[in-house]
Scaffold this motif. Structure first.
Motif, PDB file in Angstrom:
ATOM      1  N   ILE A   1     -10.928  -5.077  -5.297  1.00 48.72           N
ATOM      2  CA  ILE A   1     -10.724  -3.667  -5.673  1.00 48.72           C
ATOM      3  C   ILE A   1     -11.659  -2.774  -4.850  1.00 48.72           C
ATOM      4  O   ILE A   1     -11.241  -1.753  -4.296  1.00 48.72           O
ATOM      5  CB  ILE A   1     -10.961  -3.491  -7.194  1.00 48.72           C
ATOM      6  N   LYS A   2     -12.925  -3.182  -4.752  1.00 45.85           N
ATOM      7  CA  LYS A   2     -13.883  -2.385  -3.984  1.00 45.85           C
ATOM      8  C   LYS A   2     -13.501  -2.362  -2.494  1.00 45.85           C
ATOM      9  O   LYS A   2     -13.499  -1.326  -1.843  1.00 45.85           O
ATOM     10  CB  LYS A   2     -15.299  -2.937  -4.158  1.00 45.85           C
ATOM     11  N   GLY A   3     -13.154  -3.538  -1.975  1.00 44.54           N
ATOM     12  CA  GLY A   3     -12.872  -3.636  -0.542  1.00 44.54           C
ATOM     13  C   GLY A   3     -11.678  -2.804  -0.116  1.00 44.54           C
ATOM     14  O   GLY A   3     -11.721  -2.099   0.898  1.00 44.54           O
ATOM     15  N   VAL A   4     -10.614  -2.860  -0.874  1.00 51.41           N
ATOM     16  CA  VAL A   4      -9.412  -2.131  -0.450  1.00 51.41           C
ATOM     17  C   VAL A   4      -9.599  -0.626  -0.663  1.00 51.41           C
ATOM     18  O   VAL A   4      -9.084   0.189   0.116  1.00 51.41           O
ATOM     19  CB  VAL A   4      -8.144  -2.708  -1.125  1.00 51.41           C
ATOM     20  N   THR A   5     -10.361  -0.260  -1.680  1.00 46.31           N
ATOM     21  CA  THR A   5     -10.636   1.174  -1.894  1.00 46.31           C
ATOM     22  C   THR A   5     -11.506   1.710  -0.756  1.00 46.31           C
ATOM     23  O   THR A   5     -11.223   2.779  -0.193  1.00 46.31           O
ATOM     24  CB  THR A   5     -11.310   1.382  -3.265  1.00 46.31           C
TER      25      THR A   5
ATOM     26  N   ILE B   1       0.855  -1.189   0.000  1.00 43.94           N
ATOM     27  CA  ILE B   1       0.000   0.000   0.000  1.00 43.94           C
ATOM     28  C   ILE B   1       0.887   1.233   0.000  1.00 43.94           C
ATOM     29  O   ILE B   1       1.645   1.443   0.948  1.00 43.94           O
ATOM     30  CB  ILE B   1      -0.916   0.015   1.247  1.00 43.94           C
ATOM     31  N   LYS B   2       0.816   2.010  -1.056  1.00 43.42           N
ATOM     32  CA  LYS B   2       1.579   3.263  -1.110  1.00 43.42           C
ATOM     33  C   LYS B   2       0.598   4.419  -0.936  1.00 43.42           C
ATOM     34  O   LYS B   2      -0.411   4.487  -1.631  1.00 43.42           O
ATOM     35  CB  LYS B   2       2.281   3.415  -2.467  1.00 43.42           C
ATOM     36  N   ILE B   3       0.908   5.313  -0.012  1.00 38.70           N
ATOM     37  CA  ILE B   3       0.058   6.475   0.220  1.00 38.70           C
ATOM     38  C   ILE B   3       0.918   7.726   0.333  1.00 38.70           C
ATOM     39  O   ILE B   3       2.079   7.661   0.729  1.00 38.70           O
ATOM     40  CB  ILE B   3      -0.772   6.327   1.521  1.00 38.70           C
ATOM     41  N   THR B   4       0.336   8.860  -0.017  1.00 44.28           N
ATOM     42  CA  THR B   4       1.041  10.120   0.199  1.00 44.28           C
ATOM     43  C   THR B   4       1.145  10.381   1.702  1.00 44.28           C
ATOM     44  O   THR B   4       0.234  10.064   2.466  1.00 44.28           O
ATOM     45  CB  THR B   4       0.283  11.276  -0.490  1.00 44.28           C
TER      46      THR B   4
ATOM     47  N   MET C   1      -4.086   9.912  -2.686  1.00 40.23           N
ATOM     48  CA  MET C   1      -3.306   9.288  -3.762  1.00 40.23           C
ATOM     49  C   MET C   1      -2.783   7.930  -3.341  1.00 40.23           C
ATOM     50  O   MET C   1      -1.581   7.760  -3.165  1.00 40.23           O
ATOM     51  CB  MET C   1      -2.098  10.162  -4.128  1.00 40.23           C
ATOM     52  N   PRO C   2      -3.632   6.950  -3.169  1.00 39.47           N
ATOM     53  CA  PRO C   2      -3.055   5.639  -2.849  1.00 39.47           C
ATOM     54  C   PRO C   2      -2.860   4.784  -4.111  1.00 39.47           C
ATOM     55  O   PRO C   2      -3.561   4.943  -5.108  1.00 39.47           O
ATOM     56  CB  PRO C   2      -4.109   4.983  -1.944  1.00 39.47           C
ATOM     57  N   TYR C   3      -1.867   3.930  -4.032  1.00 43.69           N
ATOM     58  CA  TYR C   3      -1.636   2.897  -5.050  1.00 43.69           C
ATOM     59  C   TYR C   3      -1.445   1.597  -4.287  1.00 43.69           C
ATOM     60  O   TYR C   3      -0.594   1.519  -3.399  1.00 43.69           O
ATOM     61  CB  TYR C   3      -0.394   3.217  -5.881  1.00 43.69           C
ATOM     62  N   VAL C   4      -2.256   0.600  -4.622  1.00 45.95           N
ATOM     63  CA  VAL C   4      -2.204  -0.674  -3.906  1.00 45.95           C
ATOM     64  C   VAL C   4      -1.891  -1.784  -4.896  1.00 45.95           C
ATOM     65  O   VAL C   4      -2.528  -1.889  -5.948  1.00 45.95           O
ATOM     66  CB  VAL C   4      -3.551  -0.980  -3.211  1.00 45.95           C
ATOM     67  N   ASN C   5      -0.916  -2.593  -4.575  1.00 46.15           N
ATOM     68  CA  ASN C   5      -0.582  -3.749  -5.408  1.00 46.15           C
ATOM     69  C   ASN C   5      -0.839  -5.013  -4.582  1.00 46.15           C
ATOM     70  O   ASN C   5      -0.266  -5.185  -3.506  1.00 46.15           O
ATOM     71  CB  ASN C   5       0.888  -3.674  -5.844  1.00 46.15           C
TER      72      ASN C   5
ATOM     73  N   VAL D   1      -3.766  -2.597  -8.392  1.00 48.62           N
ATOM     74  CA  VAL D   1      -3.302  -3.531  -9.421  1.00 48.62           C
ATOM     75  C   VAL D   1      -3.142  -4.911  -8.788  1.00 48.62           C
ATOM     76  O   VAL D   1      -2.475  -5.052  -7.763  1.00 48.62           O
ATOM     77  CB  VAL D   1      -1.971  -3.067 -10.063  1.00 48.62           C
ATOM     78  N   ILE D   2      -3.800  -5.904  -9.395  1.00 51.34           N
ATOM     79  CA  ILE D   2      -3.743  -7.285  -8.898  1.00 51.34           C
ATOM     80  C   ILE D   2      -2.815  -8.109  -9.789  1.00 51.34           C
ATOM     81  O   ILE D   2      -2.956  -8.091 -11.007  1.00 51.34           O
ATOM     82  CB  ILE D   2      -5.157  -7.920  -8.898  1.00 51.34           C
ATOM     83  N   ASP D   3      -1.865  -8.799  -9.182  1.00 49.09           N
ATOM     84  CA  ASP D   3      -0.980  -9.706  -9.924  1.00 49.09           C
ATOM     85  C   ASP D   3      -1.211 -11.130  -9.447  1.00 49.09           C
ATOM     86  O   ASP D   3      -1.111 -11.396  -8.243  1.00 49.09           O
ATOM     87  CB  ASP D   3       0.497  -9.392  -9.652  1.00 49.09           C
ATOM     88  N   GLU D   4      -1.475 -12.026 -10.389  1.00 49.71           N
ATOM     89  CA  GLU D   4      -1.522 -13.447 -10.041  1.00 49.71           C
ATOM     90  C   GLU D   4      -0.158 -14.064 -10.352  1.00 49.71           C
ATOM     91  O   GLU D   4       0.395 -13.838 -11.426  1.00 49.71           O
ATOM     92  CB  GLU D   4      -2.599 -14.149 -10.849  1.00 49.71           C
TER      93      GLU D   4
END
Lengths: 77, 77, 77, 77, 77, 77
Positions: free
Chosen positions: E28-32, A6-9, E1-5, E49-52
């Motif tokens: 996607i919905k849950g983590v948002t 999880i990357k956040i500002t 501004m989050p980015y979640v992988n 972004v989901i990686d299998e």
């Protein structure tokens, strides 16, 4: 075997300089619970890593976040 | 063309606050040698990046690492 | 609590299209052993993820890997 | 929907300890423009995250960057 | 501004070869939602972004996941 | 010593299923040139890795990209 990053500002929180340890613990618990519920993953093999990123190091719309927000605010007034 | 990212919790080392530069150099050498031996990769095109992560930013078992370890220790006594 | 991500170009191996499962197992074992030896990390909390990347998706020297190698070879003859 | 992560060694810039905010803004603008030009991506859905990495945490050729450069310089004299 | 992988092993789901699109949509919905609730982040600037990852490409305990599980099962019988 | 990771949704290009090798080469050249111009980095120690991500694996606004775009289009009519 999930790994979540999880990357956040680095902003918000009580001091304005990022989430508290308690808020981070909520993120860790929440995303782990989500993976258990949706995909039946095991908590003990679920790792979560949180990265806080300085505002000047995060870009959106071709601008660092502070400039992006300032322009957006200016357009709305 | 390998790229290796090693993320570790910031702990251990002589001061308890993370590995020394010499230990990091051992990690860099060790993982590069491994890629040479197993896959015949060239050292000069092998990059390694080490990230140290604060304990409160790393989660396992739905908990930040310190809480996870405290509960585990409590269960074992 | 280490997490290691190894990215390699998809090439080499017996078929020329990437490492075998046995070679991947060697990478996993090797990097885990390294973290145990250098930093006293526990294997059971050490995750390794290997990504194979197509040659056209990897750039070096401003060129995709195949073009970079072709130019380098041309310069040496 | 692009996401770009730029990792650089923490060096250079006017103080020798990394790029200025203005240089980071140039990177953010430049890579966003590139994605617009080449792939017609929308700036507002293009995120860029810049990470500065300490020299001792970056390895190449089996060595931390400072040692790698020192050996290279020594070979050339 | 989050980015979640989110990285998960490619398994489970109705066919045993990974989550369905509906399950991914739940992630996607849950983590948002989590980032909105805990940190008041805006959904429109939250990327996931989901990686299998194939089982043979994921290691734990110094072994690829299938071998790790087989040994664990053997120890428990 | 830069390392750049560009993640894009797998779409667009002549077949609608992602960029061509020539477009990827443009990205690699463009981002490498940018790092040379702005930070005086050396091309030969600049790595770029491009990842294409399926639309169902990319979320924005709490939805997978196709649903996000469908809702946005519906709101605008």
């Amino acid at each position: 075997m999930p790994y979540v990053n999880i990357k956040i500002t680095r902003e918000g929180g009580p001091e304005g300089n990022g989430p508290t340890p308690a808020q981070k613990a909520e993120l860790i618990k929440g995303v782990t619970d989500l993976l258990v519920q949706v995909l039946n993953k095991k908590p003990d093999s679920t790792m979560v890593v949180i990265d806080e990123v300085a505002l000047e190091d995060w870009g959106i719309g071709g601008l660092p976040v502070p400039e992006f927000r300032a322009r957006k605010a200016a357009r709305q007034t």
